[in-house]
Design a protein around this motif. Structure first.
Motif, short mmCIF file in Angstrom:
data_model
loop_
_atom_site.label_atom_id
_atom_site.label_comp_id
_atom_site.label_asym_id
_atom_site.label_seq_id
_atom_site.Cartn_x
_atom_site.Cartn_y
_atom_site.Cartn_z
N CYS A 175 0.90 4.19 -2.84
CA CYS A 175 0.65 5.60 -2.50
C CYS A 175 1.82 6.47 -2.93
O CYS A 175 1.62 7.52 -3.55
CB CYS A 175 0.38 5.77 -1.00
SG CYS A 175 -1.22 5.10 -0.55
N LYS A 178 -5.00 5.96 3.48
CA LYS A 178 -3.58 6.33 3.38
C LYS A 178 -3.38 7.25 2.16
O LYS A 178 -2.65 8.24 2.23
CB LYS A 178 -2.78 5.03 3.23
CG LYS A 178 -1.33 5.19 3.05
CD LYS A 178 -0.61 4.92 4.35
CE LYS A 178 0.79 5.29 4.41
NZ LYS A 178 1.56 6.19 3.95
N LEU A 179 -4.02 6.91 1.06
CA LEU A 179 -3.89 7.73 -0.16
C LEU A 179 -4.49 9.12 0.07
O LEU A 179 -3.90 10.13 -0.30
CB LEU A 179 -4.58 7.03 -1.34
CG LEU A 179 -4.62 7.84 -2.64
CD1 LEU A 179 -3.21 8.16 -3.14
CD2 LEU A 179 -5.40 7.10 -3.73
N SER A 212 -2.15 11.16 2.17
CA SER A 212 -0.96 11.60 1.41
C SER A 212 -1.32 12.76 0.48
O SER A 212 -0.54 13.69 0.30
CB SER A 212 -0.40 10.46 0.56
OG SER A 212 -0.25 9.31 1.33
N ASN A 235 -9.27 4.82 -0.15
CA ASN A 235 -8.12 4.41 0.67
C ASN A 235 -7.63 5.58 1.55
O ASN A 235 -7.21 6.62 1.05
CB ASN A 235 -7.00 3.92 -0.25
CG ASN A 235 -5.85 3.32 0.53
OD1 ASN A 235 -5.01 4.04 1.05
ND2 ASN A 235 -5.82 2.01 0.61
N GLN A 237 0.84 -1.21 0.00
CA GLN A 237 0.00 0.00 0.00
C GLN A 237 0.87 1.25 0.00
O GLN A 237 0.59 2.22 -0.71
CB GLN A 237 -0.90 -0.03 1.24
CG GLN A 237 -1.82 1.17 1.34
CD GLN A 237 -2.75 1.06 2.54
OE1 GLN A 237 -3.92 0.72 2.40
NE2 GLN A 237 -2.24 1.35 3.72
N LEU A 248 1.72 6.89 -6.68
CA LEU A 248 0.65 7.80 -7.13
C LEU A 248 1.03 9.25 -6.81
O LEU A 248 0.89 10.14 -7.65
CB LEU A 248 -0.68 7.44 -6.45
CG LEU A 248 -1.31 6.11 -6.90
CD1 LEU A 248 -2.52 5.77 -6.03
CD2 LEU A 248 -1.75 6.17 -8.36
#
Ligand code: KG4
Ligand code: ZN
Length: 363
Positions: free
Chosen positions: A263, A298-299, A302, A296, A259, A266
């Motif tokens: 991230c 975490k994404l 970020s 998501n 993951q 991306l």
């Protein structure tokens, strides 16, 4: 006074949206005041679970079986009658054609009986415009569209006006999540399962590649990352991949490390896209994320940090409007209807349908 004028200025416009392009049979009623009066989603997870992925023929048959009921429930839950509907928007591609056909035929039939316009909505435009249903996002904006079938960066100039800045040259981000989940026997559907397991995992335990990192442009590639995860799992045992069952901690560490790699990858590409976007659209101030992978956490975190650094605003639909739903189809239909963009009943469903017609070949 014509009907259109009355709707625009005197009464709420009400659009029924229908979605059936993958494995959710969904219907929703949305108004031009950005109210979601109903949002019914019938997931086919149980039907596809044993296969570890969506089986198109099973999906099409299930859509056919459930769609009438789902639409009726959406209209009832919205507290309206069919006669109150001003237009019917159907996700008319891209997607699994059997399912798309079911939604298109249903939308056209309802529109035709009600004598109201049918609007052929591009499923991707549904994702792309959702942030305008749930927040005050103005054009132009930079969009990271990350779903099971697509991974793209786009400048969204207006309804129906998209400029693709980058896209994946192999797998989509969601597809990578799904395939890694399958390798790890992490559960189905893949994205949510990987995210859940990652909570107890160490993101630094395995070092996976960040494909295309520091390269120019903002295309994506995930197949190398996926292969690297596969090799690492295989290195943990003498068994073939299909028979390897890792313990819970190893699984969690794989999920967290993977993951994090997705991230980072991306975010690296979005950084490049911001430069390109700002050069062409100096007034644009928002980064939007959409599509299933946008759920998501975490994404999202970020992207919040990146937007802050870049002095931009960040917008994302609430989690349940990131994955496939019909509210996004109804809303995109409404945005099109307001501009007079309606379609004839001879519209042919499109299994492939790029948002930017000049960008072909990537997804
Ligand atoms: O937009 P969507 O519902 O369907 C398509 O249009 O493809 O996206 C589904 C994709 C799947 O690949 C799923 O694994 C991924 O979105 N996904 C996630 C999460 N929730 C769904 N990926 C990562 N983290 C999540 N929480
Ligand atoms: Zn989707």
């Amino acid at each position: 006074m014509d009907d259109w004028f009355k709707k625009c200025f005197l009464k709420d416009m009400i659009v029924l949206g229908i979605e059936s392009s993958c494995d959710e049979t969904a219907a929703s009623v949305v108004t031009d005041k950005r109210e979601i009066l109903s949002n019914v989603i019938l997931s086919q997870i149980e039907e596809h679970k044993i296969f570890g992925g969506v089986v198109p023929e099973i999906a099409a048959r299930a859509h056919l079986e459930y769609i009438d009921n789902v639409v009726e429930t959406a209209v009832k839950k919205a507290g309206i009658s069919f006669a109150d509907i001003d237009a019917v928007a159907g996700a008319s591609g891209p997607g699994l054609i059997g399912g798309v056909l079911v939604g298109v035929m249903t939308s056209k039939a309802i529109a035709s009986v009600l004598n109201k316009p049918y609007i052929a909505v591009n499923h991707l435009e549904g994702h792309a415009l959702t942030a305008r249903l749930t927040g005050d996002v103005e054009f132009p904006y930079l969009l990271l569209l990350v779903s099971g079938g697509h991974c793209q960066l786009l400048a969204v100039e207006g309804v129906g006006k998209y400029r693709q800045l980058g896209a994946t040259i192999d797998d989509a981000a969601g597809e990578a999540f799904d395939k890694v989940a399958k390798m790890l026997k992490a559960g189905y559907p893949g994205g949510q399962s990987v995210e859940k397991l990652a909570i107890n995992g160490d993101p630094k335990r395995f070092s996976f590649p960040r494909p295309l990192k520091n390269r120019e442009g903002c295309d994506f590639s995930f197949s190398g990352l996926k292969t690297s995860v596969r090799r690492k799992i295989e290195s943990m045992s003498d068994e073939p991949l299909a028979s390897i069952v890792l313990n819970e901690q190893d699984k969690a560490d794989f999920c967290a490390s993977f993951q994090e790699a997705v991230c980072d990858t991306l975010i690296g590409r979005v950084k490049n896209a911001i430069k390109m976007f700002k050069e062409s659209f100096p007034t644009g101030k928002t980064i939007v994320v959409a599509g299933g992978v946008a759920a998501n956490t975490k994404l999202r975190e970020s992207l919040v940090r990146l937007a802050e650094k870049e002095n931009m605003e960040f917008a994302a639909p609430p989690l349940k409007l990131c994955t496939d739903n019909a509210a996004m189809i109804a809303w995109a239909g409404l945005e099109r209807y307001r501009l007079g963009l309606v379609d004839g009943l001879d519209f042919k469903p499109r299994p492939r349908w790029a948002l930017d017609p000049d960008a072909k070949g990537k997804k």
